[in-house]
Design an enzyme around this catalytic site. Sequence first.
Site, PDB file in Angstrom:
ATOM      1  N   GLU A   1       8.266  15.858  15.801  1.00 38.00           N
ATOM      2  CA  GLU A   1       8.819  15.695  14.461  1.00 38.00           C
ATOM      3  C   GLU A   1       8.111  16.660  13.509  1.00 38.00           C
ATOM      4  O   GLU A   1       6.890  16.608  13.363  1.00 38.00           O
ATOM      5  CB  GLU A   1       8.601  14.252  13.989  1.00 38.00           C
TER       6      GLU A   1
ATOM      7  N   LYS B   1       0.831  -1.200   0.000  1.00 37.29           N
ATOM      8  CA  LYS B   1       0.000   0.000   0.000  1.00 37.29           C
ATOM      9  C   LYS B   1       0.864   1.247   0.000  1.00 37.29           C
ATOM     10  O   LYS B   1       1.561   1.534   0.959  1.00 37.29           O
ATOM     11  CB  LYS B   1      -0.935   0.057   1.208  1.00 37.29           C
TER      12      LYS B   1
ATOM     13  N   CYS C   1      12.946  10.537   7.797  1.00 45.38           N
ATOM     14  CA  CYS C   1      12.766  10.093   9.184  1.00 45.38           C
ATOM     15  C   CYS C   1      14.045  10.308   9.990  1.00 45.38           C
ATOM     16  O   CYS C   1      14.000  10.547  11.180  1.00 45.38           O
ATOM     17  CB  CYS C   1      12.371   8.624   9.197  1.00 45.38           C
TER      18      CYS C   1
ATOM     19  N   GLU D   1       8.861   1.004  11.305  1.00 45.19           N
ATOM     20  CA  GLU D   1       9.894   2.034  11.117  1.00 45.19           C
ATOM     21  C   GLU D   1       9.174   3.371  11.238  1.00 45.19           C
ATOM     22  O   GLU D   1       8.427   3.754  10.345  1.00 45.19           O
ATOM     23  CB  GLU D   1      10.537   1.920   9.725  1.00 45.19           C
TER      24      GLU D   1
HETATM   25  P1  NAD Z   1       1.599   8.073   7.985  1.00 47.30           P
HETATM   26  O1  NAD Z   1       1.817   7.319   9.240  1.00 47.30           O
HETATM   27  O2  NAD Z   1       0.537   9.100   7.952  1.00 47.30           O
HETATM   28  O3  NAD Z   1       1.257   7.072   6.780  1.00 47.30           O
HETATM   29  C1  NAD Z   1       2.107   5.999   6.444  1.00 47.30           C
HETATM   30  C2  NAD Z   1       1.304   4.972   5.676  1.00 47.30           C
HETATM   31  O4  NAD Z   1       0.356   4.375   6.567  1.00 47.30           O
HETATM   32  C3  NAD Z   1       0.494   5.536   4.523  1.00 47.30           C
HETATM   33  O5  NAD Z   1       0.500   4.623   3.451  1.00 47.30           O
HETATM   34  C4  NAD Z   1      -0.895   5.667   5.135  1.00 47.30           C
HETATM   35  O6  NAD Z   1      -1.913   5.682   4.159  1.00 47.30           O
HETATM   36  C5  NAD Z   1      -0.947   4.425   6.001  1.00 47.30           C
HETATM   37  N1  NAD Z   1      -1.922   4.462   7.097  1.00 47.30           N
HETATM   38  C6  NAD Z   1      -2.457   5.540   7.716  1.00 47.30           C
HETATM   39  N2  NAD Z   1      -3.346   5.154   8.670  1.00 47.30           N
HETATM   40  C7  NAD Z   1      -3.360   3.798   8.658  1.00 47.30           C
HETATM   41  C8  NAD Z   1      -4.076   2.817   9.420  1.00 47.30           C
HETATM   42  N3  NAD Z   1      -4.938   3.156  10.366  1.00 47.30           N
HETATM   43  N4  NAD Z   1      -3.831   1.530   9.156  1.00 47.30           N
HETATM   44  C9  NAD Z   1      -2.942   1.158   8.210  1.00 47.30           C
HETATM   45  N5  NAD Z   1      -2.253   2.041   7.452  1.00 47.30           N
HETATM   46  C10 NAD Z   1      -2.460   3.353   7.674  1.00 47.30           C
HETATM   47  O7  NAD Z   1       3.003   8.689   7.592  1.00 47.30           O
HETATM   48  P2  NAD Z   1       3.351   9.690   6.393  1.00 47.30           P
HETATM   49  O8  NAD Z   1       2.837  11.035   6.754  1.00 47.30           O
HETATM   50  O9  NAD Z   1       2.954   9.067   5.103  1.00 47.30           O
HETATM   51  O10 NAD Z   1       4.948   9.674   6.448  1.00 47.30           O
HETATM   52  C11 NAD Z   1       5.693  10.451   7.327  1.00 47.30           C
HETATM   53  C12 NAD Z   1       6.109   9.657   8.553  1.00 47.30           C
HETATM   54  O11 NAD Z   1       6.822   8.488   8.168  1.00 47.30           O
HETATM   55  C13 NAD Z   1       7.063  10.431   9.434  1.00 47.30           C
HETATM   56  O12 NAD Z   1       6.694  10.301  10.782  1.00 47.30           O
HETATM   57  C14 NAD Z   1       8.399   9.756   9.199  1.00 47.30           C
HETATM   58  O13 NAD Z   1       9.311   9.884  10.256  1.00 47.30           O
HETATM   59  C15 NAD Z   1       7.993   8.353   8.977  1.00 47.30           C
HETATM   60  N6  NAD Z   1       9.053   7.615   8.260  1.00 47.30           N
HETATM   61  C16 NAD Z   1       9.805   6.701   8.963  1.00 47.30           C
HETATM   62  C17 NAD Z   1      10.842   6.033   8.333  1.00 47.30           C
HETATM   63  C18 NAD Z   1      11.705   5.023   9.075  1.00 47.30           C
HETATM   64  O14 NAD Z   1      12.338   4.203   8.410  1.00 47.30           O
HETATM   65  N7  NAD Z   1      11.763   5.044  10.395  1.00 47.30           N
HETATM   66  C19 NAD Z   1      11.103   6.278   6.989  1.00 47.30           C
HETATM   67  C20 NAD Z   1      10.326   7.210   6.308  1.00 47.30           C
HETATM   68  C21 NAD Z   1       9.291   7.877   6.961  1.00 47.30           C
END
Ligand code: NAD
Length: 503
Positions: free
Chosen positions: A398, A184, A297, A263
Amino acid sequence: MTPTPPDEALPIPPDEALIAGAWRRGAGAPTETVDPATGRPLATVHAATVEEVAEAAEAAARAAADPRWRDLLPHQRARLLTRIAELIDAEGGRLAALQTADTGKALTETRALVASAAGTFRYTAAALETAEEAITPARGAYVTMSVYEPIGVVGAINPWNSPVASDAQKLAPALAGGNAVLLKPADWTPLVSLALGRLVTRALDELGLPTALLAVLPGRGSVVGDAIVRDPRVGKVSFTGGTSTGRTLAHAAAEKLMPVSLELGGKSPTVVLADADVEQALAGVMFGVFSSSGQSCIAGSRLFVARALYDDFVGELAERVRKLRVGPGTDPATQVAPLVHHRHRDAVAAYVDLARAEGARVLAGGAVPEGEEYADGAYYLPTLLDGLPNSARVCQEEIFGPVLVALPFDDEDDLVAQADASVYGLACGIWTRDHRAAWRIARRIDAGTVWINTYKQFSISTPFGGMKDSGLGREKGRDGIRQYQRQKSLYWGTSESPLPWAN
Ligand code: NAD
């Protein structure tokens, strides 16, 4: 340098999702995806529905159990990964251009991400071919073995910041582990995952493997993501995204007693000791937080500088931050590209307004850039703040944008106390010539990755993951494949006599 392709040449995939091994338009709501450099719509993508997730999961379960896939030996599965790597390489320029259009990222960066995605498939193929299973020491009349088996169907849920690389980081080890995958992509950036999905389908077709081994399911996280997590056929979810989403997902996974790897977010400290090579530290601090426009991140978004050096270092840093070149990702001179979406830019701007309200000094940036060329894009100036206590919200939360907050420290204990006063524990950077001090600090700070006199360097062969609210589990490395498998122990009796108890 390869010339930037004109917009018309962008390989925008058709409005189709990959469901149950076939491409078709999702039956859910349409979403427009927008080029954040111009605000111009790129494509409309229809989401998959909850019913389509179930259909994809059912087909994926059948594909995972299909003897054409299930009976492959590791070196035969590795052939699929190698072929995917070749196809990514062949399409590299187009995938990079697509990712730049969809995420706003600089082309220099998206080219590197695409190359790293191909490298991930290649490395994982090699790790798969050479992975060993163990004969464990016996304590009786038997031989014991520890073997690894596929989980079956795995969910892979990704954020918007580096889709091609994060997709590869999950797909390669999940397929290597012998599974089928439901992928997804994030709502704002589905295009690269859909394009990558087409390459994977092609490789599966060429090798005579079931195409339902991969599904690509765009849509909202709370609908499509949630349906993937809760589907009874899905035996593991690998998630990258924000901490609060990760927590929600972990609760749902707990209901099923399903393993998850998470992650999550970060607020990583970058530390400059008094003896640091200042030129190296200045370049490293800026790269650490302002590359990818801070949407990383692992961005080094909290800067701790030894008090003796603080005024000079932060003053010089502010000068240089003001000179960073802000522009579209397609311009090779750009250092700070637009943010992924206008809504995200507004959220970043709101954090800087909050910092001002909390009493911050804005030493650089702190605004949307002025000028006709920036008017329609989701731009924000690289921003340096100081004058806040470590407890201020902008020092703790963040922001995921080009915003750096600087703080002084007095000694090592003060530094470690401040750096660790955070819910996060993803990464840390240390700039010093004193290798003993670097060793002490690196071992004391809560972080899954510590860079010493460098920052944001990545190797697929080195495990990656967070501590505390930054996550659970590790990706990458030779053991990355094992995260997508189940361990089983076998006992082979060697005695010629019946077991004594029954006699
Ligand atoms: P997000 O958590 O809003 O979304 C991430 C993914 O999860 C998307 O595909 C979203 O549609 C899905 N999602 C949202 N709600 C869900 C639910 N209830 N059940 C299942 N899936 C769901 O994050 P974002 O805004 O897309 O990305 C930014 C975040 O990602 C930041 O906090 C960043 O630090 C983190 N990030 C972490 C890493 C790492 O490796 N640690 C790498 C990149 C980004």
